[in-house]
Design a protein around this motif. Sequence first.
Motif, PDB file in Angstrom:
ATOM      1  N   ALA A 297       0.849  -1.189   0.000  1.00  0.00           N
ATOM      2  CA  ALA A 297       0.000   0.000   0.000  1.00  0.00           C
ATOM      3  C   ALA A 297       0.884   1.237   0.000  1.00  0.00           C
ATOM      4  N   GLY A 298       0.335   2.336  -0.444  1.00  0.00           N
ATOM      5  CA  GLY A 298       1.103   3.579  -0.450  1.00  0.00           C
ATOM      6  C   GLY A 298       0.217   4.771  -0.711  1.00  0.00           C
ATOM      7  N   HIS A 299       0.775   5.947  -0.464  1.00  0.00           N
ATOM      8  CA  HIS A 299       0.118   7.217  -0.769  1.00  0.00           C
ATOM      9  C   HIS A 299       1.139   8.148  -1.391  1.00  0.00           C
ATOM     10  N   ASP A 300       0.693   9.331  -1.768  1.00  0.00           N
ATOM     11  CA  ASP A 300       1.525  10.278  -2.495  1.00  0.00           C
ATOM     12  C   ASP A 300       2.876  10.486  -1.820  1.00  0.00           C
ATOM     13  N   ILE A 301       2.875  10.665  -0.503  1.00  0.00           N
ATOM     14  CA  ILE A 301       4.121  10.915   0.220  1.00  0.00           C
ATOM     15  C   ILE A 301       5.100   9.765   0.047  1.00  0.00           C
ATOM     16  N   ASN A 302       4.606   8.532   0.004  1.00  0.00           N
ATOM     17  CA  ASN A 302       5.477   7.364  -0.166  1.00  0.00           C
ATOM     18  C   ASN A 302       6.072   7.310  -1.564  1.00  0.00           C
ATOM     19  N   TYR A 303       5.251   7.613  -2.577  1.00  0.00           N
ATOM     20  CA  TYR A 303       5.737   7.572  -3.958  1.00  0.00           C
ATOM     21  C   TYR A 303       6.790   8.659  -4.192  1.00  0.00           C
ATOM     22  N   LEU A 304       6.562   9.857  -3.614  1.00  0.00           N
ATOM     23  CA  LEU A 304       7.539  10.935  -3.751  1.00  0.00           C
ATOM     24  C   LEU A 304       8.840  10.582  -3.031  1.00  0.00           C
ATOM     25  N   ALA A 305       8.718   9.964  -1.863  1.00  0.00           N
ATOM     26  CA  ALA A 305       9.910   9.571  -1.118  1.00  0.00           C
ATOM     27  C   ALA A 305      10.732   8.555  -1.905  1.00  0.00           C
ATOM     28  N   LEU A 306      10.060   7.585  -2.502  1.00  0.00           N
ATOM     29  CA  LEU A 306      10.743   6.532  -3.243  1.00  0.00           C
ATOM     30  C   LEU A 306      11.390   7.064  -4.523  1.00  0.00           C
ATOM     31  N   SER A 307      10.824   8.121  -5.091  1.00  0.00           N
ATOM     32  CA  SER A 307      11.312   8.659  -6.353  1.00  0.00           C
ATOM     33  C   SER A 307      12.560   9.513  -6.206  1.00  0.00           C
ATOM     34  N   GLY A 308      12.892   9.926  -4.980  1.00  0.00           N
ATOM     35  CA  GLY A 308      13.991  10.859  -4.783  1.00  0.00           C
ATOM     36  C   GLY A 308      13.568  12.311  -4.809  1.00  0.00           C
ATOM     37  N   ALA A 309      12.329  12.579  -5.253  1.00  0.00           N
ATOM     38  CA  ALA A 309      11.867  13.957  -5.381  1.00  0.00           C
ATOM     39  C   ALA A 309      11.639  14.619  -4.023  1.00  0.00           C
ATOM     40  N   LEU A 310      11.136  13.861  -3.056  1.00  0.00           N
ATOM     41  CA  LEU A 310      10.847  14.451  -1.748  1.00  0.00           C
ATOM     42  C   LEU A 310      12.138  14.893  -1.054  1.00  0.00           C
ATOM     43  N   HIS A 311      13.201  14.151  -1.243  1.00  0.00           N
ATOM     44  CA  HIS A 311      14.486  14.515  -0.637  1.00  0.00           C
ATOM     45  C   HIS A 311      14.952  15.875  -1.126  1.00  0.00           C
ATOM     46  N   GLN A 312      14.708  16.172  -2.390  1.00  0.00           N
ATOM     47  CA  GLN A 312      15.169  17.436  -2.943  1.00  0.00           C
ATOM     48  C   GLN A 312      14.209  18.586  -2.669  1.00  0.00           C
ATOM     49  N   ASN A 313      12.997  18.264  -2.266  1.00  0.00           N
ATOM     50  CA  ASN A 313      12.037  19.322  -1.954  1.00  0.00           C
ATOM     51  C   ASN A 313      12.273  19.775  -0.504  1.00  0.00           C
ATOM     52  N   ALA A 314      13.412  20.401  -0.302  1.00  0.00           N
ATOM     53  CA  ALA A 314      13.841  20.753   1.054  1.00  0.00           C
ATOM     54  C   ALA A 314      14.661  22.036   1.011  1.00  0.00           C
ATOM     55  N   GLY A 315      14.779  22.661   2.160  1.00  0.00           N
ATOM     56  CA  GLY A 315      15.633  23.825   2.281  1.00  0.00           C
ATOM     57  C   GLY A 315      17.065  23.403   2.541  1.00  0.00           C
ATOM     58  N   ARG A 316      17.933  24.401   2.822  1.00  0.00           N
ATOM     59  CA  ARG A 316      19.334  24.080   3.044  1.00  0.00           C
ATOM     60  C   ARG A 316      19.564  23.300   4.328  1.00  0.00           C
ATOM     61  N   ASP A 317      18.536  23.260   5.202  1.00  0.00           N
ATOM     62  CA  ASP A 317      18.669  22.434   6.402  1.00  0.00           C
ATOM     63  C   ASP A 317      18.439  20.957   6.113  1.00  0.00           C
ATOM     64  N   GLY A 318      17.988  20.648   4.876  1.00  0.00           N
ATOM     65  CA  GLY A 318      17.821  19.260   4.463  1.00  0.00           C
ATOM     66  C   GLY A 318      16.498  18.629   4.842  1.00  0.00           C
ATOM     67  N   MET A 319      15.644  19.349   5.572  1.00  0.00           N
ATOM     68  CA  MET A 319      14.368  18.772   5.993  1.00  0.00           C
ATOM     69  C   MET A 319      13.370  18.826   4.847  1.00  0.00           C
ATOM     70  N   PRO A 320      12.904  17.676   4.319  1.00  0.00           N
ATOM     71  CA  PRO A 320      11.923  17.695   3.229  1.00  0.00           C
ATOM     72  C   PRO A 320      10.629  18.377   3.652  1.00  0.00           C
ATOM     73  N   VAL A 321      10.034  19.070   2.695  1.00  0.00           N
ATOM     74  CA  VAL A 321       8.770  19.774   2.916  1.00  0.00           C
ATOM     75  C   VAL A 321       7.726  19.173   1.971  1.00  0.00           C
ATOM     76  N   LEU A 322       6.553  18.863   2.500  1.00  0.00           N
ATOM     77  CA  LEU A 322       5.503  18.270   1.676  1.00  0.00           C
ATOM     78  C   LEU A 322       4.899  19.326   0.754  1.00  0.00           C
ATOM     79  N   PRO A 323       4.847  19.062  -0.551  1.00  0.00           N
ATOM     80  CA  PRO A 323       4.187  19.999  -1.456  1.00  0.00           C
ATOM     81  C   PRO A 323       2.675  19.967  -1.251  1.00  0.00           C
TER      82      PRO A 323
END
Length: 353
Positions: free
Chosen positions: A139-165
């Motif tokens: 099972a999965g949801h949008d947050i899981n698919y983004l995390a697996l794709s590498g996109a969520l990791h890059q959606n972050a500030g310079r502190d490295g904390m990912p931010v949910l779009p």
Amino acid sequence: MDAHAAGPLAGLRILDLTRFLPGPLATQQLADLGAEVTKVEEPAGDPARRMGPGRGPVSEVFLAIHHGKRFATLDLKAAQGRDALLAMARNADALVEGFRPGTMAKRGLGWETLHAANPRLVLCSISGYGQSGPWARRAGHDINYLALSGALHQNAGRDGMPVLPGLPVADALGAQAAATALLAALIEAGRTGRGRHVDVALADAPFAQHVLAQAEVRADGRAEAPGHGLLTGGAPCYGVYRCADGRHLAVGALEFKFWTALCEALRRPDLAACHWSQGMAPGGADSLRVRGELERIFLSRDMDAWAALLEPCDCCITPVLRMEEAMAHPYHAARVRVPASVSSPPRPMPPAP
């Protein structure tokens, strides 16, 4: 003339067994182009009918992705419901389903059965991780698919904390991928007389579209650190800046001509040479210094004042709008039909055939 009858997909008949967001969003795109989409719900109905805001018995979210569709209620766990769906499938061009892999086959409605009933039928199966592969049953949801794709990791500030779009990116990209693949299969069926089973995984969509970061990995062995890349906050010419009133401006002066126009408008021509195209590395000390200069400048005026000054300069500047502002913006009023409300209920559900 009816808007759907006049669309380029007029005459196309699609059965929609999907629920929640990605599947209905995909078939809504086809309905908006004129296809006749019949939403087939089980007796309990789509749970999305009650999810999200709305003053009536049906949520505004459900209404937004089901307008112009027809509705039917079938109990697919019962023989009568399965027989009714097969009868509908014989006269349809495509069927879209969003169950866990194997569910349709367990109900006696798998690809082989549907193909035998209608060889031209296109079956589009939308799932989290595809019909096959090591994660097919997960099972999965949008947050899981983004995390697996590498996109969520890059959606972050310079502190490295990912931010949910705020936009469910994987769901939206998956819906578009489903609509595109389904139309391609329909073109093939029209040419060959044979449909096919289209396998759409929501986790595939953001990964497949994340080509810029993948290119960085192929070239350098890794992608830029969050907040340090050209498009992720490392370049002063491309980013979001806070204004005096707490609102924000989006600066997209990637091309040197736009950057020089912005520097002239800000009365800082000395910053014109401080651009990635002139050799200033995104994420480096010089880039951070120039970003600090812009941060101080933009804090001197309110967002609307900056927008009034800079939007006529053709330097890729836009205010960061709230959703209610975006829905009332003249651009969208001219290009996209944005109704004030879609609170009228969908067409009543007719009895099962």
